[in-house]
Scaffold this motif. Structure first.
Motif, short mmCIF file in Angstrom:
data_model
loop_
_atom_site.label_atom_id
_atom_site.label_comp_id
_atom_site.label_asym_id
_atom_site.label_seq_id
_atom_site.Cartn_x
_atom_site.Cartn_y
_atom_site.Cartn_z
N PRO A 70 8.21 -5.58 6.27
CA PRO A 70 8.65 -4.23 5.90
C PRO A 70 7.45 -3.31 5.72
CG PRO A 70 9.83 -5.87 4.62
CD PRO A 70 8.77 -6.62 5.38
N SER A 71 7.55 -2.13 6.30
CA SER A 71 6.42 -1.20 6.30
C SER A 71 6.16 -0.64 4.90
CB SER A 71 6.69 -0.06 7.28
OG SER A 71 5.61 0.84 7.31
N THR A 72 4.88 -0.56 4.54
CA THR A 72 4.46 0.10 3.30
C THR A 72 3.26 0.99 3.64
OG1 THR A 72 2.78 -1.50 2.58
CG2 THR A 72 5.08 -2.01 2.06
N ALA A 73 2.74 1.67 2.64
CA ALA A 73 1.58 2.53 2.87
C ALA A 73 0.35 1.74 3.28
CB ALA A 73 1.28 3.35 1.62
N THR A 74 0.34 0.44 2.99
CA THR A 74 -0.82 -0.39 3.33
C THR A 74 -0.73 -1.00 4.73
OG1 THR A 74 0.21 -2.35 2.34
CG2 THR A 74 -1.16 -0.99 0.90
N THR A 75 0.40 -0.84 5.39
CA THR A 75 0.59 -1.47 6.70
C THR A 75 -0.48 -1.06 7.72
OG1 THR A 75 2.97 -1.74 6.36
CG2 THR A 75 2.18 -1.76 8.63
N PRO A 76 -0.80 0.23 7.88
CA PRO A 76 -1.84 0.59 8.86
C PRO A 76 -3.18 -0.10 8.59
CG PRO A 76 -0.63 2.55 8.18
CD PRO A 76 -0.21 1.44 7.27
N ALA A 77 -3.57 -0.19 7.32
CA ALA A 77 -4.84 -0.85 6.99
C ALA A 77 -4.78 -2.34 7.31
CB ALA A 77 -5.18 -0.63 5.52
#
Length: 647
Positions: A70-77
């Motif tokens: 599940p995508s969170t704000a930390t996913t791109p990093a």
């Protein structure tokens, strides 16, 4: 509502069962990669084609699994780290580099998707040894050398648990996951169904001690007197995840093996010598400086961030009540120190900053030493927290209610009331989760506050410009005439609900965690008294504001409301950036300005520049509105306006 869930899950995601299963499996792949890559590549050349193929498969699979979470704000990093790891393995990078990257990604994965990583109770090593002899000795040997009679017939051969080079890369958590899940493609099967979680942890700790039996004999004295070690292994969770290679930058390898070997054999010692609060912050600051001197900048930065989040933040309620200025000064100084660690600053300069921070921490330790259990401190802390955190949310909700009454739209009031009421209910659920289900990390708390503050600030920016536009040239008259004749738009109604919810919940979230910290000080009656007094003050302020707004001419009301909301947008921008700085997401560059928390003014260039950007947008918008207001209005509006929405 979706935005709220996004903010909440960044602090304490409630994971589905498939995610709970996927995260440990992915973590195990990364941990296995960090340990076994050295057997596939040496000096940039492949020394085992089959091992190297497996390493590439693991990196690719781990990357795919992370992308499917599940995508969170930390996913791109996380994805960026995964891409770098894949590239390093493809380039046949040095084992030390791959191990560092794999462990860093594994740690970041657990921070983004918290799953249990430690036993609920101190592991029973006597039980662990008995389980080993019954379940493992036939393959791995009585002493763990991988020479058991059954193991001699297996391919690949069982792991030699006494091999220190390999053991230095493993944590008790690594061994627990292998015991729980097994290793695909090997005779090592899963014991999740045969053994309870407590038994698996006991076995993991026992196995993890076999490589350090000689060194552990000297570890007891080292542990009792080594604050650098105590700083990095402060509780059972950190002990379960600790590796010798992780501790080596601040402790030499021999000390790390002795201390970790002793703690794995005697995990009960972690509770007898545990650091907490300001002493923990000071110890981690010292460990951070030691790591920086050793060239381990990433670990130094992580220790510095933990010094604040795990050491200072838990005692902030007491520190705020006793000396709020010191708390603000400490936040800024620790943020500047973290920025220096990531900016290739000289060791001498970093050491000077560390000394300054330690001086502030020493003052904070003296201030908070007798704060716990103090009735006056508890009452004042509870009162000021509620008034300070609740005032901004109150102003937003009152402005919405007053506007709807001025617009003669009583049917829309229920959406605003539902928004702030549900936010209070969600706050109660947050208290229960924080108290009984999981521990909300300091970083999660600051991220939730920071991102929700910035979201609310951008929404209020749009609302403020919109209300200012209606206050010019009599445009409010045409607006109200049209709105009174039209049904409330569904998007507008949900916008009102969402803005009220986010504005209140972000403050409730902050307050709840402060109160949870104060609740255990033995002054519950005074805490509740402070909350009641704060609620009474906020209620009085709301009554005065609503009563005053009724008497204002409609044009004046729009002008005053637009100014108030614009100010709130600037304030929340400053607070949002400051929270992200405390979470380690934004750098800290000290600026020569006073700290005025009520106005969201912090002495850092990052927060000030963000507020300046909002002020420029407001100024440009207000000038545009004034220019547009001088133009004659059409006799009949051709486009039906709606209340501003999130779009």
């Amino acid at each position: 509502m979706a935005l709220l869930l996004l903010f909440g899950t960044m602090a304490f995601p409630i994971l589905a069962q498939d995610v709970i299963a996927s995260v440990p499996q992915t973590w195990q792949m990364l941990d296995y990669l960090a340990t076994d890559y050295a057997g596939a590549v040496k000096d940039g050349a492949v020394i085992s084609a089959s091992e190297y193929a497996e390493m590439r498969e693991f990196t690719s699979t781990a990357r795919s699994r992370i992308g499917a979470l599940p995508s969170t704000a930390t996913t791109p990093a996380l994805m960026k780290q995964a891409d770098k790891l894949v590239a390093s393995v493809d380039a046949k990078a040095a084992p030390a580099q791959v191990a560092t990257q794999a462990h860093a990604l594994a740690d970041a994965l657990l921070q983004a998707y918290p799953v249990p990583t430690a036993p609920e109770h101190v592991p029973d090593l006597v039980r662990g040894e008995a389980l080993y002899q019954n379940q493992c000795a036939a393959c791995h040997g009585v002493t763990g050398h991988g020479d058991g009679p059954a193991g001699m017939q297996l391919s690949p051969r069982p792991v030699n648990f006494t091999d220190q080079t390999r053991a230095d890369q493993r944590s008790a958590l690594s061994l627990y996951e292998v015991i729980s899940q097994g290793v695909e493609g090997t005779p090592m099967v899963s014991y999740e169904q045969q053994l309870s979680s407590d038994d698996r942890w006991a076995l993991a700790y026992y196995v993890g001690s076999l490589a350090y039996t000689k060194e552990a004999s000297t570890g007891a004295d080292m542990w009792q007197h080594d604050t650098a070690a105590q700083a990095q292994v402060a509780d059972l969770k950190e002990l379960s995840r600790a590796r010798v290679t992780q501790l080596t930058p601040t402790l030499d390898a021999a000390r790390a093996r002795a201390i970790l070997g002793y703690l794995r054999a005697h995990p009960e010692a972690i509770q007898q010598q545990a650091l907490a609060g300001i002493p923990l912050a000071r110890a981690r600051l010292t460990a951070s400086l030691t790591a920086y001197r050793a060239g381990a900048k990433a670990q130094a930065t992580q220790l510095a961030l933990s010094a604040y989040l795990d050491g200072v933040e838990p005692v902030e309620p007491q520190l705020n009540a006793r000396d709020g200025a010191l708390r603000a000064q400490l936040e800024t100084a620790m943020g500047a120190y973290r920025t220096a660690l990531t900016s290739s600053t000289s060791v001498a300069s970093v050491s000077k900053q560390a000394d300054e921070v330690d001086g502030l921490l020493l003052r904070a330790q003296e201030v908070t030493a007798d704060a716990a259990g103090d009735a006056a401190t508890t009452f004042l802390g509870a009162f000021t927290i509620l008034v300070r955190e609740g005032l901004e949310a109150l102003l937003v909700v009152v402005a919405l209610l007053a506007f709807l009454r001025k617009a003669a739209r009583p049917e829309a009031l229920r959406y605003v009331h539902a928004g702030w009421s549900l936010a209070l209910v969600a706050g109660g659920i947050t208290w229960a989760i924080a108290s009984y289900a999981i521990s909300i990390s300091g970083a999660g708390r600051e991220l939730t506050e920071g991102l929700s503050s910035l979201f609310a600030a951008f929404v209020l920016l749009g609302v403020g410009l919109w209300m200012h536009q209606k206050s010019i040239g009599g445009r409010w008259q045409a607006y109200l005439k049209e709105k009174m004749a039209a049904a409330l738009d569904r998007r507008s109604a949900w916008f009102l609900f969402g803005l009220a919810f986010i504005s209140v919940y972000r403050e409730v979230f902050e307050s709840i965690l402060f109160y949870a910290a104060l609740w255990n000080d033995g002054q519950e009656v005074w805490l509740l008294g402070g909350i009641a007094a704060g609620a009474a003050v906020l209620g009085l302020i709301a009554w005065v504001l609503l009563r005053t707004s009724r008497r204002l001419p409609i044009g004046t009301f729009f002008s005053a409301s637009s100014a108030l909301i614009a100010v709130l947008a600037v304030v929340l921008t400053g607070k949002g950036v400051a929270a992200l700085q405390e979470a380690g997401w934004v750098a800290v560059s000290v600026a020569p300005v006073p700290h005025i928390e009520l106005l969201g003014i912090y002495p850092t260039w990052q927060s000030l520049l963000a507020q300046l950007a909002i002020l420029i947008l407001l100024a440009v918008g207000f000038v545009f509105n004034i220019h547009r207001g001088r133009q004659p209005m059409p006799s009949c509006p051709t486009t039906r306006e709606v209340l501003p929405d999130a779009d």
